[in-house]
Design a protein around this motif. Structure first.
Motif, PDB file in Angstrom:
ATOM      1  N   PHE A  30       0.928  -1.246   0.044  1.00 37.97           N
ATOM      2  CA  PHE A  30      -0.068  -0.158   0.067  1.00 37.97           C
ATOM      3  C   PHE A  30       0.959   1.234  -0.026  1.00 37.97           C
ATOM      4  O   PHE A  30       0.487   2.187  -0.882  1.00 37.97           O
ATOM      5  CB  PHE A  30      -0.841  -0.185   1.271  1.00 37.97           C
ATOM      6  CG  PHE A  30      -1.746   1.336   1.444  1.00 37.97           C
ATOM      7  CD1 PHE A  30      -2.797   1.443   0.874  1.00 37.97           C
ATOM      8  CD2 PHE A  30      -1.440   2.166   2.162  1.00 37.97           C
ATOM      9  CE1 PHE A  30      -3.562   2.578   0.597  1.00 37.97           C
ATOM     10  CE2 PHE A  30      -1.972   3.435   2.363  1.00 37.97           C
ATOM     11  CZ  PHE A  30      -3.132   3.642   1.658  1.00 37.97           C
ATOM     12  N   GLU A  31       1.698   1.175   0.642  1.00 37.07           N
ATOM     13  CA  GLU A  31       2.619   2.343   0.897  1.00 37.07           C
ATOM     14  C   GLU A  31       3.428   2.596  -0.484  1.00 37.07           C
ATOM     15  O   GLU A  31       3.626   3.877  -0.776  1.00 37.07           O
ATOM     16  CB  GLU A  31       3.488   2.138   2.105  1.00 37.07           C
ATOM     17  CG  GLU A  31       3.003   2.486   3.317  1.00 37.07           C
ATOM     18  CD  GLU A  31       4.134   2.079   4.606  1.00 37.07           C
ATOM     19  OE1 GLU A  31       5.217   1.752   4.520  1.00 37.07           O
ATOM     20  OE2 GLU A  31       3.724   2.526   5.595  1.00 37.07           O
ATOM     21  N   SER A  32       3.853   1.573  -1.189  1.00 31.64           N
ATOM     22  CA  SER A  32       4.571   1.641  -2.562  1.00 31.64           C
ATOM     23  C   SER A  32       3.501   2.185  -3.285  1.00 31.64           C
ATOM     24  O   SER A  32       3.997   3.207  -4.232  1.00 31.64           O
ATOM     25  CB  SER A  32       5.084   0.536  -2.753  1.00 31.64           C
ATOM     26  OG  SER A  32       6.051   0.033  -1.969  1.00 31.64           O
ATOM     27  N   GLU A  36       3.890   5.840  -5.566  1.00 29.02           N
ATOM     28  CA  GLU A  36       3.712   6.160  -6.742  1.00 29.02           C
ATOM     29  C   GLU A  36       2.667   7.136  -7.334  1.00 29.02           C
ATOM     30  O   GLU A  36       2.975   7.959  -8.081  1.00 29.02           O
ATOM     31  CB  GLU A  36       3.601   4.542  -7.769  1.00 29.02           C
ATOM     32  CG  GLU A  36       4.568   3.666  -7.519  1.00 29.02           C
ATOM     33  CD  GLU A  36       4.357   2.408  -8.253  1.00 29.02           C
ATOM     34  OE1 GLU A  36       3.736   2.389  -9.348  1.00 29.02           O
ATOM     35  OE2 GLU A  36       5.035   1.529  -7.970  1.00 29.02           O
ATOM     36  N   ALA A  37       1.629   7.037  -6.576  1.00 29.44           N
ATOM     37  CA  ALA A  37       0.203   7.887  -6.833  1.00 29.44           C
ATOM     38  C   ALA A  37       0.904   9.101  -6.688  1.00 29.44           C
ATOM     39  O   ALA A  37       0.530  10.255  -7.389  1.00 29.44           O
ATOM     40  CB  ALA A  37      -0.872   7.462  -6.058  1.00 29.44           C
ATOM     41  N   VAL A  38       1.598   9.662  -5.639  1.00 34.02           N
ATOM     42  CA  VAL A  38       1.914  11.015  -5.132  1.00 34.02           C
ATOM     43  C   VAL A  38       2.977  11.374  -6.269  1.00 34.02           C
ATOM     44  O   VAL A  38       2.868  12.397  -6.850  1.00 34.02           O
ATOM     45  CB  VAL A  38       2.381  10.970  -3.975  1.00 34.02           C
ATOM     46  CG1 VAL A  38       3.577  12.093  -3.630  1.00 34.02           C
ATOM     47  CG2 VAL A  38       1.690  10.807  -2.823  1.00 34.02           C
ATOM     48  N   THR A  39       3.996  10.632  -6.693  1.00 34.90           N
ATOM     49  CA  THR A  39       4.843  10.716  -7.762  1.00 34.90           C
ATOM     50  C   THR A  39       4.267  11.166  -9.052  1.00 34.90           C
ATOM     51  O   THR A  39       4.756  12.181  -9.627  1.00 34.90           O
ATOM     52  CB  THR A  39       5.876   9.751  -8.045  1.00 34.90           C
ATOM     53  OG1 THR A  39       6.490   9.124  -6.766  1.00 34.90           O
ATOM     54  CG2 THR A  39       6.894   9.908  -9.262  1.00 34.90           C
ATOM     55  N   PRO A  44      -2.102  13.766  -3.122  1.00 32.09           N
ATOM     56  CA  PRO A  44      -3.467  13.927  -2.568  1.00 32.09           C
ATOM     57  C   PRO A  44      -4.342  14.711  -3.535  1.00 32.09           C
ATOM     58  O   PRO A  44      -4.014  15.348  -4.288  1.00 32.09           O
ATOM     59  CB  PRO A  44      -3.080  14.681  -1.306  1.00 32.09           C
ATOM     60  CG  PRO A  44      -1.869  15.476  -1.563  1.00 32.09           C
ATOM     61  CD  PRO A  44      -0.803  14.750  -2.742  1.00 32.09           C
ATOM     62  N   LEU A  45      -5.618  14.301  -3.281  1.00 33.59           N
ATOM     63  CA  LEU A  45      -6.827  14.451  -4.057  1.00 33.59           C
ATOM     64  C   LEU A  45      -7.076  16.062  -3.560  1.00 33.59           C
ATOM     65  O   LEU A  45      -6.933  16.471  -2.290  1.00 33.59           O
ATOM     66  CB  LEU A  45      -8.029  13.670  -3.783  1.00 33.59           C
ATOM     67  CG  LEU A  45      -8.008  12.422  -4.295  1.00 33.59           C
ATOM     68  CD1 LEU A  45      -9.012  11.721  -4.123  1.00 33.59           C
ATOM     69  CD2 LEU A  45      -7.703  12.386  -5.861  1.00 33.59           C
ATOM     70  N   LYS A  46      -7.600  17.135  -4.377  1.00 33.37           N
ATOM     71  CA  LYS A  46      -7.832  18.166  -4.152  1.00 33.37           C
ATOM     72  C   LYS A  46      -9.208  18.350  -3.195  1.00 33.37           C
ATOM     73  O   LYS A  46      -9.356  18.933  -2.235  1.00 33.37           O
ATOM     74  CB  LYS A  46      -8.041  19.186  -5.336  1.00 33.37           C
ATOM     75  CG  LYS A  46      -6.628  19.452  -6.043  1.00 33.37           C
ATOM     76  CD  LYS A  46      -6.885  20.425  -7.210  1.00 33.37           C
ATOM     77  CE  LYS A  46      -5.437  20.360  -7.892  1.00 33.37           C
ATOM     78  NZ  LYS A  46      -5.596  20.884  -9.311  1.00 33.37           N
ATOM     79  N   ASP A  47     -10.253  17.465  -3.774  1.00 33.57           N
ATOM     80  CA  ASP A  47     -11.462  17.251  -3.220  1.00 33.57           C
ATOM     81  C   ASP A  47     -11.611  15.858  -2.830  1.00 33.57           C
ATOM     82  O   ASP A  47     -11.912  14.804  -3.738  1.00 33.57           O
ATOM     83  CB  ASP A  47     -12.610  17.622  -4.058  1.00 33.57           C
ATOM     84  CG  ASP A  47     -14.067  17.564  -3.549  1.00 33.57           C
ATOM     85  OD1 ASP A  47     -14.222  17.346  -2.246  1.00 33.57           O
ATOM     86  OD2 ASP A  47     -14.906  17.767  -4.370  1.00 33.57           O
TER      87      ASP A  47
END
Length: 69
Positions: A30-32, A36-39, A44-47
């Motif tokens: 999950f952390e990995s 990747e999603a942050v990269t 993080p989502l705006k909303d």
């Protein structure tokens, strides 16, 4: 080229069911994935309420993995 997407999805589901992860391993994965999603700028989502349905689906997928370990 994938000719039968449903057959591939069934195969993926069967393989996922066979895997047994410890809680620490699941957390590491999950952390990995989060990193990747942050990269890629997806998180993080705006909303955060914008994608609540997706969050529910992800929880439905991950919770059985955690219960079986």
């Amino acid at each position: 080229m994938i000719k039968n997407a449903r057959l591939l999805e069934e195969l993926e589901r069967e393989e996922i069911k066979k895997q047994k992860f410890s809680h620490l391993r699941a957390l590491d994965i999950f952390e990995s994935m989060w990193g990747e999603a942050v990269t890629f700028g997806v998180l993080p989502l705006k909303d955060y309420m914008e994608c609540i349905e997706t969050d529910i689906k992800v929880a439905q997928i991950l919770n059985p993995c955690l219960r079986s370990s």
